[in-house]
Design a protein around this motif. Structure first.
Motif, PDB file in Angstrom:
ATOM      1  N   ARG A  45       0.810  -1.225   0.000  1.00 26.76           N
ATOM      2  CA  ARG A  45       0.000   0.000   0.000  1.00 26.76           C
ATOM      3  C   ARG A  45       0.837   1.267   0.000  1.00 26.76           C
ATOM      4  O   ARG A  45       0.294   2.368   0.105  1.00 26.76           O
ATOM      5  N   GLY A  46       2.167   1.120   0.007  1.00 24.03           N
ATOM      6  CA  GLY A  46       3.037   2.301   0.006  1.00 24.03           C
ATOM      7  C   GLY A  46       3.333   2.834   1.399  1.00 24.03           C
ATOM      8  O   GLY A  46       3.969   3.878   1.566  1.00 24.03           O
ATOM      9  N   THR A  47       2.893   2.091   2.404  1.00 19.79           N
ATOM     10  CA  THR A  47       3.042   2.547   3.791  1.00 19.79           C
ATOM     11  C   THR A  47       4.502   2.634   4.223  1.00 19.79           C
ATOM     12  O   THR A  47       4.919   3.616   4.852  1.00 19.79           O
ATOM     13  N   LEU A  48       5.266   1.599   3.883  1.00 21.58           N
ATOM     14  CA  LEU A  48       6.680   1.591   4.274  1.00 21.58           C
ATOM     15  C   LEU A  48       7.402   2.786   3.648  1.00 21.58           C
ATOM     16  O   LEU A  48       8.144   3.507   4.332  1.00 21.58           O
ATOM     17  N   MET A  49       7.167   3.011   2.359  1.00 22.41           N
ATOM     18  CA  MET A  49       7.846   4.128   1.683  1.00 22.41           C
ATOM     19  C   MET A  49       7.441   5.466   2.307  1.00 22.41           C
ATOM     20  O   MET A  49       8.272   6.358   2.493  1.00 22.41           O
ATOM     21  N   ALA A  50       6.164   5.617   2.655  1.00 20.62           N
ATOM     22  CA  ALA A  50       5.710   6.877   3.272  1.00 20.62           C
ATOM     23  C   ALA A  50       6.410   7.090   4.615  1.00 20.62           C
ATOM     24  O   ALA A  50       6.842   8.213   4.933  1.00 20.62           O
ATOM     25  N   ASP A  51       6.540   6.017   5.404  1.00 22.18           N
ATOM     26  CA  ASP A  51       7.209   6.141   6.707  1.00 22.18           C
ATOM     27  C   ASP A  51       8.702   6.432   6.542  1.00 22.18           C
ATOM     28  O   ASP A  51       9.283   7.198   7.308  1.00 22.18           O
ATOM     29  N   ILE A  52       9.302   5.810   5.534  1.00 25.48           N
ATOM     30  CA  ILE A  52      10.722   6.085   5.250  1.00 25.48           C
ATOM     31  C   ILE A  52      10.884   7.567   4.870  1.00 25.48           C
ATOM     32  O   ILE A  52      11.749   8.266   5.405  1.00 25.48           O
ATOM     33  N   MET A  53      10.037   8.044   3.975  1.00 24.80           N
ATOM     34  CA  MET A  53      10.172   9.432   3.496  1.00 24.80           C
ATOM     35  C   MET A  53       9.944  10.424   4.640  1.00 24.80           C
ATOM     36  O   MET A  53      10.619  11.447   4.733  1.00 24.80           O
ATOM     37  N   ARG A  54       8.972  10.125   5.499  1.00 25.29           N
ATOM     38  CA  ARG A  54       8.725  11.033   6.631  1.00 25.29           C
ATOM     39  C   ARG A  54       9.954  11.078   7.540  1.00 25.29           C
ATOM     40  O   ARG A  54      10.359  12.134   8.007  1.00 25.29           O
ATOM     41  N   THR A  55      10.580   9.912   7.743  1.00 27.61           N
ATOM     42  CA  THR A  55      11.757   9.847   8.615  1.00 27.61           C
ATOM     43  C   THR A  55      12.936  10.596   8.011  1.00 27.61           C
ATOM     44  O   THR A  55      13.599  11.378   8.698  1.00 27.61           O
ATOM     45  N   ILE A  56      13.177  10.394   6.721  1.00 26.32           N
ATOM     46  CA  ILE A  56      14.365  11.039   6.131  1.00 26.32           C
ATOM     47  C   ILE A  56      14.144  12.528   5.884  1.00 26.32           C
ATOM     48  O   ILE A  56      15.097  13.256   5.626  1.00 26.32           O
ATOM     49  N   SER A  57      12.891  12.977   6.040  1.00 33.98           N
ATOM     50  CA  SER A  57      12.626  14.423   5.891  1.00 33.98           C
ATOM     51  C   SER A  57      13.393  15.252   6.928  1.00 33.98           C
ATOM     52  O   SER A  57      13.616  16.440   6.728  1.00 33.98           O
ATOM     53  N   SER A  58      13.783  14.626   8.034  1.00 32.65           N
ATOM     54  CA  SER A  58      14.582  15.340   9.031  1.00 32.65           C
ATOM     55  C   SER A  58      15.993  15.627   8.511  1.00 32.65           C
ATOM     56  O   SER A  58      16.738  16.362   9.146  1.00 32.65           O
ATOM     57  N   TRP A  59      16.363  15.016   7.406  1.00 30.33           N
ATOM     58  CA  TRP A  59      17.651  15.305   6.752  1.00 30.33           C
ATOM     59  C   TRP A  59      17.315  15.857   5.358  1.00 30.33           C
ATOM     60  O   TRP A  59      17.314  15.111   4.374  1.00 30.33           O
ATOM     61  N   PRO A  60      17.009  17.163   5.280  1.00 34.05           N
ATOM     62  CA  PRO A  60      16.501  17.728   4.020  1.00 34.05           C
ATOM     63  C   PRO A  60      17.412  17.466   2.815  1.00 34.05           C
ATOM     64  O   PRO A  60      16.916  17.224   1.714  1.00 34.05           O
ATOM     65  N   ALA A  61      18.722  17.442   3.058  1.00 33.06           N
ATOM     66  CA  ALA A  61      19.630  17.210   1.915  1.00 33.06           C
ATOM     67  C   ALA A  61      19.453  15.795   1.388  1.00 33.06           C
ATOM     68  O   ALA A  61      19.565  15.550   0.178  1.00 33.06           O
ATOM     69  N   PHE A  62      19.174  14.854   2.284  1.00 32.25           N
ATOM     70  CA  PHE A  62      18.928  13.473   1.859  1.00 32.25           C
ATOM     71  C   PHE A  62      17.603  13.417   1.099  1.00 32.25           C
ATOM     72  O   PHE A  62      17.515  12.905  -0.016  1.00 32.25           O
TER      73      PHE A  62
END
Ligand code: SAH
Length: 380
Positions: free
Chosen positions: A95-112
């Motif tokens: 359902r794309g849940t894992l990718m959404a959680d990954i993206m939310r987490t890496i948002s704390s590193w804007p350059a990443f």
């Protein structure tokens, strides 16, 4: 409930007819062909996940799972010196849940976050739709196969992808290894297992120790899985990055029938109503390790419980619980339990990491010694 059952019957019936017709024409089909046909139909036509569906995967249990994987990726990205143009590739994103959680987490590193492009390997049009909705804030690209993704620095994740890929089964019958196959009984209108003779030397695919196994033993291999694994390994060795594979299965190659089917959260007969329920098999992580090691450095497998705890999932749970209502706190504790406890997903599920031989990146979560994984306990 009843209504749901009524809707199930015709869908299953049409695929049953199709497979039965194929068998009437060509004779019994291999377990692999049966599984592939049933799984493709299942993912294309049904909503597999969650309470309403047939089974629940780790990312659907709790956001903490994807957060740990996001943190794992951030750590590697930092160790690599913050590279630009990272291709974040997910195989079988559900359902794309894992990718959404990954993206939310890496948002704390804007350059990443801004260096990442998202690539989804998904062949079910229905699940692509679901993924597009979940990931509407990002711009993923979809592919049917991994080899369609352009070459580039790879960060690859796959959770419960490989268990859905077809396996071949071999069975010892009267002193001889045969391929297990599926036949159709026209009187009873049911599928049943049978065996067909092999047209190749079984020693070419089986560890020597198993050749003399007694009658009734079953041996499994998944060429489809090994071919995708080899593609992942080739990408990592050629263009760098890392891969994380999470699935249920065993750390040592064994004998035994692991083909299973699950409907509405209960085990179910894999030969009944194909295409209406999940059909999977265990992943053989020992063979994965042997195959991947030819191209890349392999980390693990470790159990999902060990991996998630080593990444700090319990601390994450505590910090979420600190700001939660009583009910939410109970949910968090329950989710931690399901994801990490031995009796639940903590032990049957395994995690394996892949990095290039040429890189000295030490992926988190594998409890490796300073010298790395050379002193590991593999080689079955
Ligand atoms: N990773 C998700 C979903 C696991 S279910 C989660 O953890 O929730 C398996 C996923 O793999 C589904 O998205 C299914 O459609 C996809 N899939 C299965 N076989 C596939 C194949 N041969 N090629 C591409 N995707 C496949």
């Amino acid at each position: 409930m009843h209504e749901k059952k009524h809707r199930k019957a015709p869908e299953g019936a049409s695929l049953t007819k199709q497979i039965a017709a194929r068998i009437q024409e060509q004779g019994p089909i291999t377990v692999a062909e049966y599984m592939e046909t049933a799984a493709a139909h299942y993912y294309a036509t049904r909503t597999p996940f969650g309470e309403e569906g047939d089974f629940t995967t780790s990312p659907e249990i709790s956001q903490m799972f994807g957060e740990m994987i996001g943190a794992w990726l951030v750590d590697i990205w930092l160790q690599m010196g913050q590279p630009e143009n990272v291709q974040l590739i997910e195989l079988g994103p559900g359902r794309g849940t894992l990718m959404a959680d990954i993206m939310r987490t890496i948002s704390s590193w804007p350059a990443f976050k801004s260096s990442v492009s998202i690539h989804m390997i998904e062949n079910s049009p229905q699940l692509r739709q679901a993924q597009a909705t979940t990931l509407k804030n990002y711009r993923p690209t979809w592919y049917d196969r991994l080899d369609e993704v352009p070459a580039g620095l790879n960060f690859i994740v796959a959770n419960e992808f490989f268990d859905a890929l077809p396996i071949h089964q071999f069975k010892k019958v009267k002193g001889e290894w045969k391929e297990r196959a599926v036949d159709y009984d026209e009187v009873e209108n049911t599928f049943r297992f049978t065996t067909v003779p092999l047209d190749f030397d079984v020693a070419s695919i089986m560890p020597e120790g198993f050749l003399k196994a007694p009658d009734g033993c079953i041996f499994e291999v998944s060429p489809s899985s090994l071919s995708v694994l080899d593609q992942i390994s080739a990408r990592i060795s050629e263009n760098g990055g890392a891969a994380l594979i999470v699935d249920y299965g065993h750390s040592e190659t064994g004998l035994g029938d692991t083909l299973q089917s699950v409907a509405a959260h209960n085990y179910s007969d894999a030969l009944e109503n194909p295409g209406t329920k999940d059909i999977t098999a265990h992943v053989d992580f020992a063979t994965f390790k042997t195959v991947a090691s030819q191209r890349v450095r392999v980390h693990g497998p470790v159990t999902q419980g060990e991996f998630l705890k080593s990444l700090g999932i319990e601390q994450r749970g505590e910090s979420l619980a600190a700001n939660a209502t009583d009910e939410q706190r109970r949910d968090i504790i329950h989710a931690l339990q399901r994801l990490t406890a031995t009796a639940e997903m903590g032990s049957l599920f395994k995690v394996m990491g892949l990095t290039p031989h040429s890189s000295d990146v030490r992926p988190a979560g594998f409890n490796e010694s300073e010298e790395g994984d050379e002193i590991s306990d593999d080689t079955p």
